[in-house]
Design a protein around this motif. Structure first.
Motif, PDB file in Angstrom:
ATOM      1  N   MET A  57       0.733  -1.244  -0.199  1.00 25.12           N
ATOM      2  CA  MET A  57      -0.020   0.119  -0.140  1.00 25.12           C
ATOM      3  C   MET A  57       0.955   1.210   0.162  1.00 25.12           C
ATOM      4  O   MET A  57       0.531   2.417  -0.838  1.00 25.12           O
ATOM      5  N   ALA A  58       1.985   1.144   0.725  1.00 25.07           N
ATOM      6  CA  ALA A  58       2.957   2.311   0.723  1.00 25.07           C
ATOM      7  C   ALA A  58       3.413   2.775  -0.326  1.00 25.07           C
ATOM      8  O   ALA A  58       3.540   4.098  -0.547  1.00 25.07           O
ATOM      9  N   VAL A  59       3.374   2.038  -1.481  1.00 21.56           N
ATOM     10  CA  VAL A  59       4.167   2.339  -2.609  1.00 21.56           C
ATOM     11  C   VAL A  59       3.277   2.554  -3.944  1.00 21.56           C
ATOM     12  O   VAL A  59       3.396   3.394  -4.681  1.00 21.56           O
ATOM     13  N   MET A  60       1.926   2.623  -3.442  1.00 20.30           N
ATOM     14  CA  MET A  60       1.011   2.907  -4.503  1.00 20.30           C
ATOM     15  C   MET A  60       0.801   4.565  -4.805  1.00 20.30           C
ATOM     16  O   MET A  60       0.901   5.217  -3.732  1.00 20.30           O
ATOM     17  N   LEU A  61       0.494   4.749  -5.684  1.00 25.46           N
ATOM     18  CA  LEU A  61       0.166   6.331  -6.306  1.00 25.46           C
ATOM     19  C   LEU A  61      -0.817   7.108  -5.321  1.00 25.46           C
ATOM     20  O   LEU A  61      -2.075   6.276  -5.473  1.00 25.46           O
ATOM     21  N   PRO A  62      -0.467   8.096  -4.716  1.00 25.14           N
ATOM     22  CA  PRO A  62      -1.662   8.569  -3.982  1.00 25.14           C
ATOM     23  C   PRO A  62      -2.641   9.424  -4.585  1.00 25.14           C
ATOM     24  O   PRO A  62      -2.470   9.664  -5.637  1.00 25.14           O
ATOM     25  N   ASP A  63      -3.898   9.275  -4.367  1.00 30.43           N
ATOM     26  CA  ASP A  63      -4.953   9.817  -5.112  1.00 30.43           C
ATOM     27  C   ASP A  63      -5.016  11.260  -5.456  1.00 30.43           C
ATOM     28  O   ASP A  63      -4.289  11.933  -4.555  1.00 30.43           O
ATOM     29  N   GLY A  64      -4.828  11.557  -6.758  1.00 28.57           N
ATOM     30  CA  GLY A  64      -4.921  12.824  -7.068  1.00 28.57           C
ATOM     31  C   GLY A  64      -3.250  13.208  -7.585  1.00 28.57           C
ATOM     32  O   GLY A  64      -3.290  14.330  -7.897  1.00 28.57           O
ATOM     33  N   GLU A  65      -2.364  12.352  -7.405  1.00 27.57           N
ATOM     34  CA  GLU A  65      -0.857  12.726  -7.469  1.00 27.57           C
ATOM     35  C   GLU A  65      -0.496  12.532  -8.628  1.00 27.57           C
ATOM     36  O   GLU A  65      -0.899  11.567  -9.478  1.00 27.57           O
ATOM     37  N   ASP A  66       0.572  13.207  -8.815  1.00 34.96           N
ATOM     38  CA  ASP A  66       1.369  12.966 -10.343  1.00 34.96           C
ATOM     39  C   ASP A  66       2.304  12.031 -10.431  1.00 34.96           C
ATOM     40  O   ASP A  66       2.974  11.788  -9.479  1.00 34.96           O
ATOM     41  N   LEU A  67       2.170  10.897 -11.446  1.00 34.89           N
ATOM     42  CA  LEU A  67       3.105   9.927 -11.613  1.00 34.89           C
ATOM     43  C   LEU A  67       4.489  10.284 -11.310  1.00 34.89           C
ATOM     44  O   LEU A  67       5.256   9.722 -10.513  1.00 34.89           O
ATOM     45  N   ASN A  68       4.822  11.005 -12.218  1.00 34.11           N
ATOM     46  CA  ASN A  68       6.081  11.543 -12.233  1.00 34.11           C
ATOM     47  C   ASN A  68       6.788  12.206 -11.123  1.00 34.11           C
ATOM     48  O   ASN A  68       7.974  11.678 -10.833  1.00 34.11           O
ATOM     49  N   GLU A  69       5.847  12.854 -10.415  1.00 35.77           N
ATOM     50  CA  GLU A  69       6.508  13.429  -9.119  1.00 35.77           C
ATOM     51  C   GLU A  69       6.698  12.360  -7.947  1.00 35.77           C
ATOM     52  O   GLU A  69       7.498  12.300  -7.239  1.00 35.77           O
ATOM     53  N   TRP A  70       5.832  11.332  -7.966  1.00 30.15           N
ATOM     54  CA  TRP A  70       5.766  10.211  -7.038  1.00 30.15           C
ATOM     55  C   TRP A  70       6.902   9.508  -7.279  1.00 30.15           C
ATOM     56  O   TRP A  70       7.685   9.138  -6.384  1.00 30.15           O
ATOM     57  N   VAL A  71       7.325   9.081  -8.719  1.00 30.49           N
ATOM     58  CA  VAL A  71       8.366   8.301  -8.719  1.00 30.49           C
ATOM     59  C   VAL A  71       9.762   9.022  -8.442  1.00 30.49           C
ATOM     60  O   VAL A  71      10.676   8.796  -7.978  1.00 30.49           O
ATOM     61  N   ALA A  72       9.891  10.543  -8.754  1.00 32.91           N
ATOM     62  CA  ALA A  72      11.062  11.341  -8.540  1.00 32.91           C
ATOM     63  C   ALA A  72      10.908  11.325  -6.974  1.00 32.91           C
ATOM     64  O   ALA A  72      12.434  10.982  -6.686  1.00 32.91           O
ATOM     65  N   VAL A  73      10.203  11.569  -6.256  1.00 32.43           N
ATOM     66  CA  VAL A  73      10.429  11.352  -4.651  1.00 32.43           C
ATOM     67  C   VAL A  73      10.954  10.351  -4.286  1.00 32.43           C
ATOM     68  O   VAL A  73      11.945  10.236  -3.362  1.00 32.43           O
ATOM     69  N   ASN A  74      10.169   9.200  -4.756  1.00 34.20           N
ATOM     70  CA  ASN A  74      10.796   7.915  -4.367  1.00 34.20           C
ATOM     71  C   ASN A  74      12.180   7.424  -4.883  1.00 34.20           C
ATOM     72  O   ASN A  74      12.975   6.994  -4.266  1.00 34.20           O
ATOM     73  N   THR A  75      12.665   8.007  -5.836  1.00 36.77           N
ATOM     74  CA  THR A  75      13.888   7.671  -6.492  1.00 36.77           C
ATOM     75  C   THR A  75      14.938   8.462  -5.685  1.00 36.77           C
ATOM     76  O   THR A  75      15.917   7.730  -5.308  1.00 36.77           O
ATOM     77  N   VAL A  76      14.728   9.674  -5.244  1.00 39.26           N
ATOM     78  CA  VAL A  76      15.642  10.416  -4.356  1.00 39.26           C
ATOM     79  C   VAL A  76      15.757   9.659  -2.904  1.00 39.26           C
ATOM     80  O   VAL A  76      16.760   9.427  -2.453  1.00 39.26           O
ATOM     81  N   ASP A  77      14.507   9.097  -2.564  1.00 37.78           N
ATOM     82  CA  ASP A  77      14.657   8.200  -1.330  1.00 37.78           C
ATOM     83  C   ASP A  77      15.414   6.960  -1.493  1.00 37.78           C
ATOM     84  O   ASP A  77      16.129   6.777  -0.500  1.00 37.78           O
ATOM     85  N   PHE A  78      15.198   6.585  -2.501  1.00 39.32           N
ATOM     86  CA  PHE A  78      16.050   4.964  -2.762  1.00 39.32           C
ATOM     87  C   PHE A  78      17.524   5.381  -2.920  1.00 39.32           C
ATOM     88  O   PHE A  78      18.549   4.697  -2.401  1.00 39.32           O
TER      89      PHE A  78
END
Length: 230
Positions: A57-78
């Motif tokens: 559940m934690a990795v799923m795209l939050p409602d209403g959010e942009d996929l690119n931005e979600w991938v960007a944030v998580n890529t930085v975190d990894f």
């Protein structure tokens, strides 16, 4: 000695993922997401959902959010997570111990970035990982690729770049597991490593970011880590 993987629970996973391991040593400087930015809020959302212990559940795209931005944030975190994990074992990953960048006897990686080094070169693991993490850092710092300001669009090739970054970051996990897991156990970091890798795998699986063949060096571990969460 065969490869031994300790599959551990997620009891303290979110606390470690965001507060860092007991060692504050990192291989490269940490990449910070600006406080107050939308991406910072997304990171806080990820932090909160990780706290539930449900990584699917934690990795799923939050409602209403942009996929690119979600991938960007998580890529930085990894990048930051792998940076810390590799930082803990750099004393064991040397030119002498790891003259080749490998993940077990079947997989060897040669470095090329398409710009400074166009033809793949064979090099030691520490050299390869230095090239790799420096290259990733350069991509993350490029505002045209990873815009941090609200309203600045992601480039059309963003997802392609993110996939390449994540594919290469996977290789650091693969090298650590295959060549340095004994050291990880000695340092009592196996729970951190397993939790971080499980989070990474769930994320790339959720959005099909790495080809299955690229994951082959750790396929057995991936199946063990993910089998209970299908």
């Amino acid at each position: 000695m065969g490869l031994i993987f300790f599959i551990v629970g997620l009891k303290h996973s979110s606390e470690w993922l965001f507060n860092g391991s007991r060692s504050s040593k990192t291989f490269k400087p940490k990449k910070n997401i600006p406080e107050g930015s939308h991406q910072y809020e997304l990171l806080k959302h990820a932090e909160a959902t990780l706290g539930s212990g449900n990584l699917r559940m934690a990795v799923m795209l939050p409602d209403g959010e942009d996929l690119n931005e979600w991938v960007a944030v998580n890529t930085v975190d990894f990048f930051n997570q792998i940076n810390m994990l590799y930082g803990t074992i750099t004393d064991f990953c040397t030119e002498e111990s790891c003259p080749l960048m490998s993940a077990g006897p079947k997989y060897e990686y040669h470095w090329a970035d398409g710009t400074n080094i166009k033809k793949p070169i064979k090099c030691s693991a520490p050299k390869y990982i230095d090239y790799l993490m420096t290259w990733v850092q350069d991509q993350l710092d490029d505002e045209t690729l990873f815009p941090s300001k609200i309203g600045v669009p992601f480039p059309k090739n963003f997802m392609s770049v993110a996939k390449t970054i994540l594919k290469r970051l996977f290789r650091v996990y693969a090298h650590i597991y295959h060549q340095h897991f004994d050291s990880v156990i000695q340092l009592q970091e196996e729970a951190h490593l397993n939790t971080s890798f499980k989070h990474f795998i769930f994320f790339v699986q959720e959005f099909n970011l790495i080809d299955r063949k690229e994951l082959a060096p750790l396929q057995e571990l991936i199946e063990k880590l993910t089998s209970k969460d299908r």
